[in-house]
Motif scaffolding. Sequence first.
Motif, PDB file in Angstrom:
ATOM      1  N   GLY A  57      38.266  46.832  22.138  1.00 56.27           N
ATOM      2  CA  GLY A  57      38.228  45.417  21.806  1.00 56.27           C
ATOM      3  C   GLY A  57      38.599  44.488  22.949  1.00 56.27           C
ATOM      4  O   GLY A  57      38.642  43.278  22.757  1.00 56.27           O
ATOM      5  N   ILE A  58      38.860  45.020  24.130  1.00 56.63           N
ATOM      6  CA  ILE A  58      39.189  44.150  25.262  1.00 56.63           C
ATOM      7  C   ILE A  58      38.070  44.203  26.303  1.00 56.63           C
ATOM      8  O   ILE A  58      37.286  45.150  26.355  1.00 56.63           O
ATOM      9  CB  ILE A  58      40.533  44.525  25.934  1.00 56.63           C
ATOM     10  N   ILE A  59      38.034  43.165  27.111  1.00 54.59           N
ATOM     11  CA  ILE A  59      37.150  43.144  28.274  1.00 54.59           C
ATOM     12  C   ILE A  59      38.034  43.424  29.478  1.00 54.59           C
ATOM     13  O   ILE A  59      39.065  42.775  29.654  1.00 54.59           O
ATOM     14  CB  ILE A  59      36.461  41.778  28.427  1.00 54.59           C
ATOM     15  N   PHE A  60      37.665  44.412  30.278  1.00 54.83           N
ATOM     16  CA  PHE A  60      38.485  44.731  31.445  1.00 54.83           C
ATOM     17  C   PHE A  60      37.626  44.744  32.702  1.00 54.83           C
ATOM     18  O   PHE A  60      36.412  44.912  32.647  1.00 54.83           O
ATOM     19  CB  PHE A  60      39.248  46.051  31.268  1.00 54.83           C
ATOM     20  N   ASP A  61      38.285  44.507  33.836  1.00 53.83           N
ATOM     21  CA  ASP A  61      37.610  44.445  35.131  1.00 53.83           C
ATOM     22  C   ASP A  61      37.417  45.825  35.731  1.00 53.83           C
ATOM     23  O   ASP A  61      38.265  46.704  35.585  1.00 53.83           O
ATOM     24  CB  ASP A  61      38.413  43.599  36.114  1.00 53.83           C
ATOM     25  N   ILE A  62      36.307  45.970  36.437  1.00 58.37           N
ATOM     26  CA  ILE A  62      35.997  47.178  37.195  1.00 58.37           C
ATOM     27  C   ILE A  62      35.743  46.728  38.620  1.00 58.37           C
ATOM     28  O   ILE A  62      34.813  45.950  38.873  1.00 58.37           O
ATOM     29  CB  ILE A  62      34.764  47.897  36.624  1.00 58.37           C
ATOM     30  N   GLU A  63      36.594  47.171  39.544  1.00 53.82           N
ATOM     31  CA  GLU A  63      36.458  46.787  40.953  1.00 53.82           C
ATOM     32  C   GLU A  63      35.723  47.883  41.711  1.00 53.82           C
ATOM     33  O   GLU A  63      36.109  49.054  41.642  1.00 53.82           O
ATOM     34  CB  GLU A  63      37.830  46.565  41.581  1.00 53.82           C
ATOM     35  N   ILE A  64      34.697  47.473  42.436  1.00 55.50           N
ATOM     36  CA  ILE A  64      33.854  48.413  43.186  1.00 55.50           C
ATOM     37  C   ILE A  64      33.792  47.967  44.641  1.00 55.50           C
ATOM     38  O   ILE A  64      33.620  46.778  44.918  1.00 55.50           O
ATOM     39  CB  ILE A  64      32.430  48.475  42.595  1.00 55.50           C
ATOM     40  N   LEU A  65      33.917  48.926  45.545  1.00 50.90           N
ATOM     41  CA  LEU A  65      33.741  48.667  46.966  1.00 50.90           C
ATOM     42  C   LEU A  65      32.520  49.437  47.440  1.00 50.90           C
ATOM     43  O   LEU A  65      32.454  50.658  47.300  1.00 50.90           O
ATOM     44  CB  LEU A  65      34.968  49.100  47.768  1.00 50.90           C
ATOM     45  N   ALA A  66      31.546  48.707  47.981  1.00 49.41           N
ATOM     46  CA  ALA A  66      30.365  49.326  48.584  1.00 49.41           C
ATOM     47  C   ALA A  66      30.477  49.139  50.085  1.00 49.41           C
ATOM     48  O   ALA A  66      30.869  48.071  50.555  1.00 49.41           O
ATOM     49  CB  ALA A  66      29.100  48.659  48.059  1.00 49.41           C
ATOM     50  N   SER A  67      30.155  50.179  50.843  1.00 44.48           N
ATOM     51  CA  SER A  67      30.224  50.075  52.298  1.00 44.48           C
ATOM     52  C   SER A  67      29.075  50.848  52.927  1.00 44.48           C
ATOM     53  O   SER A  67      28.542  51.787  52.340  1.00 44.48           O
ATOM     54  CB  SER A  67      31.567  50.578  52.812  1.00 44.48           C
ATOM     55  N   ASP A  68      28.722  50.407  54.132  1.00 44.95           N
ATOM     56  CA  ASP A  68      27.646  51.049  54.869  1.00 44.95           C
ATOM     57  C   ASP A  68      27.914  50.844  56.356  1.00 44.95           C
ATOM     58  O   ASP A  68      27.985  49.709  56.814  1.00 44.95           O
ATOM     59  CB  ASP A  68      26.298  50.439  54.491  1.00 44.95           C
ATOM     60  N   PRO A  69      28.104  51.929  57.115  1.00 42.21           N
ATOM     61  CA  PRO A  69      28.406  51.782  58.541  1.00 42.21           C
ATOM     62  C   PRO A  69      27.294  51.067  59.308  1.00 42.21           C
ATOM     63  O   PRO A  69      27.548  50.407  60.305  1.00 42.21           O
ATOM     64  CB  PRO A  69      28.593  53.210  59.039  1.00 42.21           C
ATOM     65  N   ALA A  70      26.062  51.174  58.836  1.00 41.23           N
ATOM     66  CA  ALA A  70      24.949  50.511  59.505  1.00 41.23           C
ATOM     67  C   ALA A  70      24.855  49.037  59.108  1.00 41.23           C
ATOM     68  O   ALA A  70      24.147  48.271  59.743  1.00 41.23           O
ATOM     69  CB  ALA A  70      23.643  51.225  59.168  1.00 41.23           C
ATOM     70  N   GLY A  71      25.559  48.647  58.069  1.00 42.41           N
ATOM     71  CA  GLY A  71      25.475  47.272  57.576  1.00 42.41           C
ATOM     72  C   GLY A  71      24.232  47.099  56.730  1.00 42.41           C
ATOM     73  O   GLY A  71      23.243  47.778  56.924  1.00 42.41           O
ATOM     74  N   GLY A  72      24.307  46.226  55.776  1.00 41.66           N
ATOM     75  CA  GLY A  72      23.122  45.933  54.985  1.00 41.66           C
ATOM     76  C   GLY A  72      23.243  46.240  53.508  1.00 41.66           C
ATOM     77  O   GLY A  72      22.245  46.543  52.868  1.00 41.66           O
TER      78      GLY A  72
ATOM     79  N   ASP B 281      30.757  45.840  54.251  1.00 42.36           N
ATOM     80  CA  ASP B 281      31.579  46.039  53.056  1.00 42.36           C
ATOM     81  C   ASP B 281      31.267  44.944  52.063  1.00 42.36           C
ATOM     82  O   ASP B 281      31.175  43.762  52.423  1.00 42.36           O
ATOM     83  CB  ASP B 281      33.074  45.991  53.406  1.00 42.36           C
ATOM     84  N   TYR B 282      31.109  45.342  50.817  1.00 40.75           N
ATOM     85  CA  TYR B 282      30.819  44.402  49.739  1.00 40.75           C
ATOM     86  C   TYR B 282      31.694  44.790  48.554  1.00 40.75           C
ATOM     87  O   TYR B 282      31.528  45.864  47.990  1.00 40.75           O
ATOM     88  CB  TYR B 282      29.334  44.458  49.387  1.00 40.75           C
ATOM     89  N   ARG B 283      32.637  43.935  48.225  1.00 34.26           N
ATOM     90  CA  ARG B 283      33.558  44.197  47.116  1.00 34.26           C
ATOM     91  C   ARG B 283      33.155  43.315  45.950  1.00 34.26           C
ATOM     92  O   ARG B 283      32.961  42.106  46.118  1.00 34.26           O
ATOM     93  CB  ARG B 283      34.982  43.911  47.550  1.00 34.26           C
ATOM     94  N   VAL B 284      33.044  43.917  44.788  1.00 34.29           N
ATOM     95  CA  VAL B 284      32.598  43.186  43.607  1.00 34.29           C
ATOM     96  C   VAL B 284      33.460  43.577  42.404  1.00 34.29           C
ATOM     97  O   VAL B 284      33.929  44.715  42.306  1.00 34.29           O
ATOM     98  CB  VAL B 284      31.093  43.449  43.341  1.00 34.29           C
ATOM     99  N   THR B 285      33.679  42.612  41.533  1.00 29.25           N
ATOM    100  CA  THR B 285      34.378  42.870  40.276  1.00 29.25           C
ATOM    101  C   THR B 285      33.389  42.641  39.136  1.00 29.25           C
ATOM    102  O   THR B 285      32.791  41.569  39.028  1.00 29.25           O
ATOM    103  CB  THR B 285      35.597  41.938  40.107  1.00 29.25           C
ATOM    104  N   MET B 286      33.208  43.660  38.331  1.00 27.76           N
ATOM    105  CA  MET B 286      32.363  43.573  37.137  1.00 27.76           C
ATOM    106  C   MET B 286      33.286  43.759  35.941  1.00 27.76           C
ATOM    107  O   MET B 286      34.433  44.161  36.095  1.00 27.76           O
ATOM    108  CB  MET B 286      31.273  44.640  37.177  1.00 27.76           C
ATOM    109  N   ASN B 287      32.783  43.461  34.755  1.00 26.82           N
ATOM    110  CA  ASN B 287      33.622  43.698  33.578  1.00 26.82           C
ATOM    111  C   ASN B 287      32.819  44.411  32.505  1.00 26.82           C
ATOM    112  O   ASN B 287      31.592  44.456  32.545  1.00 26.82           O
ATOM    113  CB  ASN B 287      34.247  42.391  33.064  1.00 26.82           C
ATOM    114  N   TRP B 288      33.568  44.973  31.568  1.00 30.17           N
ATOM    115  CA  TRP B 288      32.949  45.745  30.481  1.00 30.17           C
ATOM    116  C   TRP B 288      33.770  45.565  29.221  1.00 30.17           C
ATOM    117  O   TRP B 288      35.007  45.593  29.260  1.00 30.17           O
ATOM    118  CB  TRP B 288      32.880  47.223  30.871  1.00 30.17           C
ATOM    119  N   PHE B 289      33.082  45.382  28.104  1.00 31.71           N
ATOM    120  CA  PHE B 289      33.732  45.233  26.804  1.00 31.71           C
ATOM    121  C   PHE B 289      33.885  46.615  26.183  1.00 31.71           C
ATOM    122  O   PHE B 289      32.902  47.309  25.928  1.00 31.71           O
ATOM    123  CB  PHE B 289      32.901  44.319  25.902  1.00 31.71           C
ATOM    124  N   ALA B 290      35.119  47.027  25.952  1.00 32.60           N
ATOM    125  CA  ALA B 290      35.416  48.358  25.399  1.00 32.60           C
ATOM    126  C   ALA B 290      35.261  48.319  23.885  1.00 32.60           C
ATOM    127  O   ALA B 290      36.211  48.051  23.161  1.00 32.60           O
ATOM    128  CB  ALA B 290      36.821  48.777  25.798  1.00 32.60           C
TER     129      ALA B 290
END
Length: 129
Positions: free
Chosen positions: A47-62, A87-96
């Motif tokens: 019944g809650i919405i919680f954050d999911i933090e994701i880090l995407a990275s690529d040594p070549a960039g892009g 590096d691209y850091r994003v926060t998504m959420n999901w309803f449990a």
Amino acid sequence: MQFAIAFAGLAACNLVTPTPLQSPVPTPSIPQAQILFPAHNQQVVQGIIFDIEILASDPAGGIQRVELSVDEQLEQTSESESADLRDYRVTMNWFAKETGWHKFAAVAYRADGVASHPHIIALEVVPPG
């Protein structure tokens, strides 16, 4: 007796020419995705919405986008504003909403379409209480 000694000496001799070692073929780098939060095997309350933090990275960039799937169904996508991010850091959420175990997978994509291996965690949704 001399024949046995001479034969033993020849048997120990290696007349095979070694083949030159080949240089290993470099593996092309691929992007990486990592779910930073929540931790694997964590419990979340139904019944809650919680954050999911994701880090995407690529040594070549892009890094172009990050996708989050839940139980093998695409849940959300986030597009980067720049095409040359290392590096691209994003926060998504999901309803449990459903109790039980759920599998979360994050995948990062470069602009050329190359995808990371999925980073997978499992979370257990428990009733409030």
